[in-house]
Design an enzyme around this catalytic site. Structure first.
Site, PDB file in Angstrom:
ATOM      1  N   GLY A   1       0.830  -1.203   0.000  1.00 35.67           N
ATOM      2  CA  GLY A   1       0.000   0.000   0.000  1.00 35.67           C
ATOM      3  C   GLY A   1       0.860   1.247   0.000  1.00 35.67           C
TER       4      GLY A   1
ATOM      5  N   LYS B   1       7.730  -0.136   6.265  1.00 30.01           N
ATOM      6  CA  LYS B   1       7.212   1.151   5.780  1.00 30.01           C
ATOM      7  C   LYS B   1       8.382   2.064   5.460  1.00 30.01           C
ATOM      8  CE  LYS B   1       4.937   4.106   8.500  1.00 30.01           C
ATOM      9  NZ  LYS B   1       3.812   4.781   9.197  1.00 30.01           N
TER      10      LYS B   1
ATOM     11  N   ASP C   1      -4.298  10.584  14.869  1.00 27.21           N
ATOM     12  CA  ASP C   1      -4.752  10.224  13.517  1.00 27.21           C
ATOM     13  C   ASP C   1      -5.508   8.890  13.548  1.00 27.21           C
ATOM     14  OD1 ASP C   1      -5.136  10.679  10.819  1.00 27.21           O
ATOM     15  OD2 ASP C   1      -3.262   9.717  10.214  1.00 27.21           O
TER      16      ASP C   1
ATOM     17  N   VAL D   1       4.352   0.966   1.840  1.00 31.00           N
ATOM     18  CA  VAL D   1       4.491  -0.216   2.684  1.00 31.00           C
ATOM     19  C   VAL D   1       4.797  -1.427   1.813  1.00 31.00           C
ATOM     20  CG1 VAL D   1       3.385  -1.697   4.396  1.00 31.00           C
ATOM     21  CG2 VAL D   1       2.888   0.751   4.370  1.00 31.00           C
TER      22      VAL D   1
ATOM     23  N   GLY E   1       0.712   5.541   1.327  1.00 31.90           N
ATOM     24  CA  GLY E   1       0.051   6.646   2.011  1.00 31.90           C
ATOM     25  C   GLY E   1       0.582   7.973   1.523  1.00 31.90           C
ATOM     26  N   GLY E   2       0.243   9.033   2.249  1.00 37.81           N
ATOM     27  CA  GLY E   2       0.646  10.367   1.836  1.00 37.81           C
ATOM     28  C   GLY E   2       2.146  10.565   1.847  1.00 37.81           C
TER      29      GLY E   2
END
Length: 729
Positions: free
Chosen positions: A447, A468, A570, A454, A449-450
């Site tokens: 995946g 990550k 978050d 990962v 993210g911003g």
């Protein structure tokens, strides 16, 4: 019972009292251990009455476990009683009074009532009324120095009693009365020692201001009152009965209320080290204070001053004719020459911080009282000039620093010292070559993210991990430090375990345990008719209940179970991972803040806005948040767990695209009769689905998303409410 708020941060104590007269509060259990909102007072099965803070810690207890307690009752007298099976009294609040005695209550030798710090702060204050074997004394609570006494007796005193229309002092031998103070015009219900040191009797009348009986204890008198706090700390009482703050040494605590006292312009150092060489005594001839002549030592004036300077707990002294009285706190002073003539020959010395030059002027043996308006105006001009000058210096310094410092390119590896934080059980540092081996040269992407990507990985022992990689050198460094310092130092079954970390070039790496069932959003928001390659099966209500409980347990641990409080900042379904048994684990601590605890104070964090829109609490607009920001985010997640749809905190007037059944507004849940239409349709087909439980979960979620952060429950309380709502799961 009343949960008394202590101040604007909703810190308080548990106490009780009648609604009439003075006594909105007549007893406080946890005077010096205030609690946060949503604390719990509970009579446990073992007979112990316990006050638990919102994080489950014990703030106060009756210590009656195993003593046969079967019930609790609040009597008409204001006495809280724990009793046994034979209706015998096992514990009573009357045995441990606070600042008030009720009619029928007795104070035994060695017992005392202690004033509160202020009318809004119920912690133990500066004064106490103490029953001794041969007298009843009013004392300064810190030093034991007396400022008044009553009922001197050659016979041993048995108790002090509060009666209707009087208070009385009784012999120990036969209980007969030695003396009393009567006030037939007042139907007394309470005797209260006020924060000012005044002793007053209150009756039944609403807004009753009470009757002072201090005259029976204190012989001295000032125009402002016989009690020490008549003009507050460091206050000066003039001959006309006005409370002022002499400009030569102090300023008002609150200019609108001079009786609240003064604050020193040069306070002595707070540190208890080297107080003798860091302080000096300012002399004020002719000034005296209430009742303190009774406890003195016979020394010279120099010995008196030297003793106070060596004693860091001494804030001043009174000296007269070789009589020296040390003051642990300096309360109302007045000019004895005005009161008694020059024969008293009393001098007050007030301890202050050192200064280079003296600007004190005491013509005719008195402190000069300057025009306060001129002093305030001058202080404002000076402060403005200092601030303006400091701002210019700061701007120039920043400009020079930026000019002299080369810009970061992001191509250099961060220093090894920065990447090796020292704390117990720290995760292992991984070299870049090892990271390549673990991930197969970063082959399988799980995946993105911003600020991170990962990858799947396998350790040498065959266990799966996730690696990550933080992409942005500037943003990534902050996230990297946050995650290593936060999750690397804490361990909980509902938090993703950090197994290692590393750095190479402009990238930072975090090695996590592998969690098989992906993130919660993949299960909540992916529907059968979607073309999502990660679409999942329907989560049952039993599994959703367990997930909600697991998230709550993880957050409760972060907020209250660690040495320092951890704010995640978050919380959202994307950051909730599910293991093989659908146990929930909180991940992605990249925005977390580690906050050092402060005793009983509500912690506010000033920080830039961060997090994910839709899950961010409204107080982020002010960049001043607490753990209640996580509570808000959890509330949104809780509503999404029930609905299976994204829930957005929009006002009622906001419009969502017609036909978009994947989104709900928070206010859609606020009418319970409509709840059935907002529950995930798949749940309604389950034979084990309990709509009553769902309603309770929604109720908790709505409490969590309250616009006012102080009105949201803590995660400890949220967890307790969920445990009760889902007790059968």
């Amino acid at each position: 019972m009343q949960d008394k708020a202590r101040d604007s941060d909703s810190v308080g104590e548990i106490g009780f009292g009648p609604s009439a007269g003075k006594a909105d509060l007549i007893w406080v259990a946890n005077t010096n251990r205030p609690v946060l909102m949503y604390c719990v007072l509970e009579l446990e099965l073992d007979g112990n009455l316990v006050l638990r803070d919102s994080n489950h810690s014990i703030a106060w207890e009756s210590k009656t476990a195993g003593m046969g307690v079967v019930g609790m009752e609040l009597l008409e007298t204001g006495n809280l009683v724990l009793y046994g099976s034979a209706n015998e009294m096992i514990w009573q609040s009357f045995a441990d009074p606070h600042d008030t005695l009720s009619v029928g209550q007795r104070l035994l030798p060695g017992q005392s009532i202690v004033s509160s710090v202020s009318k809004h702060n119920f912690s133990r204050g500066y004064f106490r009324l103490l029953v001794e074997h041969d007298r009843v004394s009013l004392k300064f609570s810190t030093s034991g120095v007396s400022y008044g006494e009553w009922c001197p007796s050659k016979e041993e005193i048995g108790f002090l009693a509060v009666n209707n229309g009087s208070i009385s002092c009784h012999r120990k031998q036969d209980g007969s009365m030695i003396t009393s103070i009567t006030f037939p015009e007042t139907k007394s219900r309470f005797l209260c020692l006020l924060p000012s040191g005044d002793l007053r009797v209150y009756g039944d009348v609403v807004a009753d201001k009470g009757k002072s009986i201090i005259d029976n204890f204190v012989e001295d008198n000032s125009p402002c009152g016989k009690f020490p706090g008549s003009c507050g700390k460091y206050g000066f009482c003039t001959a006309s009965g006005e409370c002022i703050c002499p400009a030569s040494y102090s300023s008002y605590v609150d200019a609108s209320n001079p009786r609240l006292g003064c604050k020193l312009n040069r306070p002595p150092p707070e540190s208890l080290e080297n107080c003798e060489i860091s302080s000096e005594l300012e002399e004020y001839p002719g000034l005296t204070s209430v009742g303190l002549y009774k406890d003195y030592t016979d020394v010279s004036i120099e010995q008196c001053k030297s003793s106070c300077l060596r004693n860091c707990s001494c804030m001043g002294v009174l000296f007269s004719l070789h009589r020296c009285v040390e003051l642990p706190e300096v309360f109302t002073l007045w000019n004895s020459i005005d009161m008694y003539g020059s024969s008293e020959n009393i001098t007050a010395f007030v301890k202050m911080g050192l200064r280079n030059s003296r600007n004190y002027n005491a013509p005719n043996g008195r402190a000069e009282l300057y025009d306060r308006r001129k002093e305030l105006r001058s202080s404002a001009y000076i402060a403005a000039a200092i601030v303006f000058g400091a701002a210019i210096i700061l701007v120039v310094a920043v400009w020079k620093f930026n000019k002299a410092t080369p810009k970061e390119t992001g191509k250099n590896s961060p220093s090894r010292e920065l990447l090796r934080p020292e704390f117990p059980n720290a995760p292992r540092y991984c070299e870049y070559e090892e990271l390549c081996e673990i991930t197969g040269n970063f082959k399988t992407k799980l995946g993105r993210g911003g600020f991170s990507t990962v990858f799947a990985g396998v350790l040498q022992d065959g266990s799966k991990v996730e690696v990550k990689r933080l992409e942005s050198a500037r943003q990534g460094l902050k996230q990297f430090e946050a995650e290593v310092r936060t999750i690397g130092s804490i361990h909980h079954r509902n938090l993703v375990k950090l197994q290692g970390y590393g750095a190479h070039s402009q990238h930072y790496y975090l090695v996590y345990e592998f969690v098989e069932n992906l993130s919660l959003d993949k299960w909540l928001f992916s529907k059968v008719d979607d073309h999502d390659p990660d679409k999942q099966e329907q989560l049952s209500w039993k599994i959703r209940s367990r997930i909600a409980m697991d998230i709550a347990r993880g957050l409760d641990y972060l907020h209250g179970g660690c040495k320092d409080q951890v704010l995640h900042l978050d919380i959202k379904p994307q950051n909730i991972l599910l293991d093989t048994d659908f146990g929930a684990k909180i991940c992605d601590f990249g925005l977390a803040r580690l906050v050092e605890r402060s005793d009983h104070e509500k912690i506010f964090v000033n920080t830039v806005m961060r997090g994910t829109p839709g899950y961010m609490a409204p107080e982020w607009l002010h960049s001043r948040v607490t753990d209640k920001a996580d509570v808000y985010s959890f509330g949104i997640v809780l509503l999404e767990i029930v609905s299976g749809r994204k829930v957005v905190p929009l006002p009622a007037s906001a419009v969502i695209s017609q036909g978009d059944s994947r989104i709900l507004k928070v206010n859609a849940f606020e009418r319970s009769e409509l709840l059935l239409g907002h529950v995930d349709p798949g749940l309604l087909l389950e034979p084990d689905f309990d709509l009553g439980e769902a309603k309770e979960v929604v109720r908790v979620g709505l409490m969590c998303v309250h616009q006012e952060q102080l009105l949201r429950p803590s995660m400890g309380v949220v967890l307790k409410m969920l445990e009760e709502a889902l007790a059968n799961r």
